[in-house]
Design a protein around this motif. Structure first.
Motif, mmCIF file in Angstrom:
data_model
loop_
_atom_site.group_PDB
_atom_site.id
_atom_site.type_symbol
_atom_site.label_atom_id
_atom_site.label_comp_id
_atom_site.label_asym_id
_atom_site.label_seq_id
_atom_site.Cartn_x
_atom_site.Cartn_y
_atom_site.Cartn_z
ATOM 1 N N GLY A 86 0.802 -1.224 0.000
ATOM 2 C CA GLY A 86 0.000 0.000 0.000
ATOM 3 C C GLY A 86 0.830 1.266 0.000
ATOM 4 O O GLY A 86 0.544 2.207 -0.744
ATOM 5 N N MET A 87 1.882 1.329 0.852
ATOM 6 C CA MET A 87 2.663 2.561 0.931
ATOM 7 C C MET A 87 3.541 2.748 -0.308
ATOM 8 O O MET A 87 3.796 3.880 -0.724
ATOM 9 N N SER A 88 4.009 1.662 -0.898
ATOM 10 C CA SER A 88 4.738 1.794 -2.164
ATOM 11 C C SER A 88 3.806 2.317 -3.249
ATOM 12 O O SER A 88 4.193 3.164 -4.064
ATOM 13 N N GLY A 89 2.575 1.813 -3.239
ATOM 14 C CA GLY A 89 1.582 2.310 -4.196
ATOM 15 C C GLY A 89 1.287 3.784 -3.980
ATOM 16 O O GLY A 89 1.169 4.558 -4.935
ATOM 17 N N SER A 90 1.188 4.190 -2.707
ATOM 18 C CA SER A 90 0.957 5.605 -2.405
ATOM 19 C C SER A 90 2.177 6.445 -2.771
ATOM 20 O O SER A 90 2.046 7.597 -3.183
ATOM 21 N N GLY A 91 3.373 5.872 -2.603
ATOM 22 C CA GLY A 91 4.583 6.564 -3.039
ATOM 23 C C GLY A 91 4.558 6.799 -4.537
ATOM 24 O O GLY A 91 4.948 7.870 -5.021
ATOM 25 N N GLY A 134 15.276 -7.330 3.721
ATOM 26 C CA GLY A 134 14.559 -7.588 2.470
ATOM 27 C C GLY A 134 14.071 -6.298 1.826
ATOM 28 O O GLY A 134 14.159 -6.122 0.610
ATOM 29 N N GLY A 135 13.577 -5.384 2.653
ATOM 30 C CA GLY A 135 13.101 -4.105 2.141
ATOM 31 C C GLY A 135 14.221 -3.270 1.548
ATOM 32 O O GLY A 135 14.057 -2.645 0.494
ATOM 33 N N LEU A 136 15.371 -3.252 2.213
ATOM 34 C CA LEU A 136 16.513 -2.484 1.715
ATOM 35 C C LEU A 136 17.036 -3.061 0.399
ATOM 36 O O LEU A 136 17.440 -2.315 -0.507
ATOM 37 N N ILE A 137 17.026 -4.390 0.279
ATOM 38 C CA ILE A 137 17.471 -5.031 -0.968
ATOM 39 C C ILE A 137 16.565 -4.608 -2.133
ATOM 40 O O ILE A 137 17.035 -4.256 -3.217
ATOM 41 N N THR A 138 15.252 -4.617 -1.878
ATOM 42 C CA THR A 138 14.302 -4.228 -2.928
ATOM 43 C C THR A 138 14.469 -2.759 -3.301
ATOM 44 O O THR A 138 14.420 -2.392 -4.487
ATOM 45 N N ALA A 139 14.663 -1.890 -2.291
ATOM 46 C CA ALA A 139 14.869 -0.460 -2.559
ATOM 47 C C ALA A 139 16.159 -0.241 -3.360
ATOM 48 O O ALA A 139 16.200 0.579 -4.286
ATOM 49 N N PRO A 174 9.928 4.645 5.525
ATOM 50 C CA PRO A 174 9.734 5.191 4.177
ATOM 51 C C PRO A 174 10.828 4.804 3.182
ATOM 52 O O PRO A 174 10.572 4.727 1.974
ATOM 53 N N VAL A 175 12.044 4.535 3.683
ATOM 54 C CA VAL A 175 13.132 4.139 2.780
ATOM 55 C C VAL A 175 12.810 2.803 2.125
ATOM 56 O O VAL A 175 13.065 2.601 0.930
ATOM 57 N N ILE A 176 12.226 1.891 2.889
ATOM 58 C CA ILE A 176 11.953 0.556 2.342
ATOM 59 C C ILE A 176 10.542 0.417 1.790
ATOM 60 O O ILE A 176 10.269 -0.541 1.055
ATOM 61 N N ALA A 177 9.641 1.354 2.112
ATOM 62 C CA ALA A 177 8.261 1.213 1.656
ATOM 63 C C ALA A 177 7.827 2.289 0.665
ATOM 64 O O ALA A 177 7.065 2.004 -0.257
ATOM 65 N N VAL A 178 8.281 3.527 0.836
ATOM 66 C CA VAL A 178 7.824 4.632 -0.025
ATOM 67 C C VAL A 178 8.782 4.875 -1.189
ATOM 68 O O VAL A 178 8.355 5.062 -2.335
ATOM 69 N N LEU A 179 10.089 4.874 -0.912
ATOM 70 C CA LEU A 179 11.096 5.159 -1.937
ATOM 71 C C LEU A 179 10.980 4.232 -3.157
ATOM 72 O O LEU A 179 11.074 4.709 -4.304
ATOM 73 N N PRO A 180 10.762 2.919 -2.977
ATOM 74 C CA PRO A 180 10.603 2.065 -4.166
ATOM 75 C C PRO A 180 9.419 2.478 -5.040
ATOM 76 O O PRO A 180 9.495 2.396 -6.264
#
Length: 542
Positions: free
Chosen positions: A68-73, A194-199, A296-302
């Motif tokens: 959801g937050m990546s989508g909102s980003g 995992g989030g940092l790897i994806t970002a 936000p680094v791992i959820a919004v930035l991507p």
């Protein structure tokens, strides 16, 4: 769409075995000779500050943060980070002013606080209400969004994902709060890695697209240049996204009310700190506030990165549905599917860790409220500690089974997460008003609390639907502004009723001595650092 490879499943299997084995180790090592309900539900005295902090974050973060937050980003930009960054500031307020009141008065559940401060009627109404919301809103929404996300990146069916997530969560939860608290440390490490790897992958792709061969620092500069509108934290009136994040309300209005209700009056959040001493609890909450800055680094930035990539001709098919409409929520699953075998397994484990940790936290709180505030009070006042623990475990199994059975019905909802967020926001202003007045104004009566509990939803409903009923004659307020209006309406209502009726609670039922709010120099320094970082972020990205 790419699917998980055998290596990914192997990585996930290693994660599953590691978490289960560590949970069993914690359970055996810290198992009491005599079962204790406080030990099972609160891990009394056994959680360290870092376990409390990690568990707070693990319980809070779930599939909606990644998806959801990546989508909102992708759609709104960095402004959606206010949900995370303002939560960090709210956690400091909770640690200073709210947690000390609970610990000083030996409060173990939120209904218990209402019982001590007001009466059993208020307590029972809210206990039943919380149980219904936790089971049929919180558990079901987490399972639904989690199963949706996992089934979209794996070969597993939606129904298999529901069953697997529910079973995994029950395994973790049955060990009690100690097992949840310490396994959450592992879960948080996995989800952050995992989030940092994806970002990192997203930024590397962007750098490659613009000819900088994986230079992520160059990629950050490209983001600011290519999507300047996505780097504003405060939307002004007239902005297309003002309705979702209405200006200054994200700093001092509805966002603060939403966060205080969530972090300060919410059983499955507060419960992590209730079994610790004040110093440990505050350190744990401060640690959680620092972790909040990272989300936000791992959820919004991507999501923002995917927006720029999409604008530059990449992932046109992946980011649209069958009718060609752009779907922001496809951003994170699309990125995960680009990871190489093995790393995708890590990201898959991170997503699962976030979901399972949240489910375990909710399930444990459901069992706590049911066992201590319903079963012991109305069915078996003489229940032994062993019996309460057994009832708590059965409550976990029953709640998870009910939620798993109801979850498929959510498939008929459009925008399920947004719908659920708004629904929960209908009653949280009233809950916060009842707790704050109960703590800090001794004149508040039980009848006032009862009126606040009963009328919160009707007030919220009127504010939402009155514009349609009056054909636009009444202003259509943004969701966060409606929460602010509802909160102050309930406050005024409760103050009026309290002043017009005799007091029904002893003035000293809840102790709120000002000395409770003193903080250590270390906590003060940490709070200043967090507030300084927040001030810098909002200044730079205003």
């Amino acid at each position: 769409m790419h699917q998980l490879q055998p290596l990914d499943y192997l990585v996930f299997l290693i994660y599953f075995i590691a978490v289960s084995a560590y949970g069993y180790y914690v359970y055996r090592r810290k198992k009491s000779a005599t079962p204790s309900s406080k030990d099972f539900f609160l891990a009394e005295g056994s959680l360290t500050w870092w376990a409390i902090g990690a568990s707070l974050i693990a319980s809070n973060i779930s599939a909606e943060h990644f998806i959801g937050m990546s989508g909102s980003g992708f759609a709104l930009g960095l402004a959606i980070s206010s949900y995370e960054w303002m939560a960090a500031a709210t956690l400091i307020i909770v640690a200073v002013f709210i947690i000390p009141v609970y610990l000083k008065n030996k409060i173990f559940t939120m209904p218990q606080f209402l019982s001590v401060r007001y009466n059993d009627k208020v307590s029972t109404i809210m206990a039943v209400f919380w149980l219904l919301v936790y089971v049929f809103v919180n558990l079901t929404s987490i399972i639904y969004l989690g199963a949706l996300a996992i089934s979209s990146i794996s070969s597993l069916s939606f129904e298999a994902c529901i069953a697997g997530l529910s079973l995994f969560s029950v395994i973790v939860t049955l060990g009690g709060m100690k097992v949840i608290g310490y396994t959450d440390v592992v879960q948080v490490i996995v989800l952050i890695v995992g989030g940092l790897i994806t970002a990192y992958l997203a930024l590397s792709l962007l750098a490659d697209r613009f000819g900088f061969e994986g230079d992520i620092w160059k990629a950050l500069g490209i983001l600011r240049k290519e999507a300047p509108a996505h780097f504003h934290m405060i939307f002004k009136k007239g902005d297309p996204h003002y309705y979702e994040l209405p200006g200054m309300s994200v700093l001092i209005g509805g966002m603060l009310i939403n966060n205080l209700a969530y972090w300060g009056c919410n059983q499955y959040i507060v419960q992590r700190a209730l079994g610790a001493d004040l110093k440990t609890a505050r350190k744990g909450i401060l640690f959680a506030a620092f972790l909040k800055l990272l989300i936000p680094v791992i959820a919004v930035l991507p999501g923002i990165t995917m927006f720029v990539l999409h604008q530059n001709g990449m992932f046109q098919q992946e980011m649209t549905d069958a009718s060609g409409v752009v779907k922001p929520d496809h951003a994170y699953p699309t990125l995960m599917n680009l990871l190489p075998a093995g790393l995708k397994g890590v990201a898959f484990a991170a997503l699962t860790a976030a979901i399972v940790a949240s489910l375990a936290g909710k399930a444990n709180s459901i069992s706590t409220i049911f066992s201590l505030d319903i079963y012991k009070k109305f069915f078996n006042r003489e229940a032994s500690e062993r019996k309460l623990v057994r009832v708590g475990r059965w409550a976990v199994i029953t709640a998870m089974l009910l939620a798993a059975l109801v979850t498929p019905a959510l498939q008929s909802l459009d925008q399920a997460y947004q719908f659920i967020q708004e629904y929960v926001g209908f009653f949280s202003p009233g809950v916060l008003a009842i707790f704050l007045l109960g703590m800090f104004w001794k004149r508040t009566t039980a009848n006032a609390a009862l009126a606040g509990a009963v009328l919160t939803i009707p007030i919220s409903t009127v504010l939402k639907f009155l514009p349609a009923w009056t054909h636009g004659a009444f202003p259509d307020y943004p969701f966060l502004d409606r929460m602010t209006i509802t909160f102050f309406c309930v406050i005024l209502l409760m103050v009026g009723i309290s002043l017009a009726s005799p007091r029904t609670a002893a003035p000293d039922a809840i102790e709120t001595d000002k000395r409770l709010f003193r903080v250590s120099p270390g906590f003060l320094m940490g709070s200043v650092i967090i507030c300084g970082i927040l001030a810098a972020l909002y200044t730079v990205f205003w």
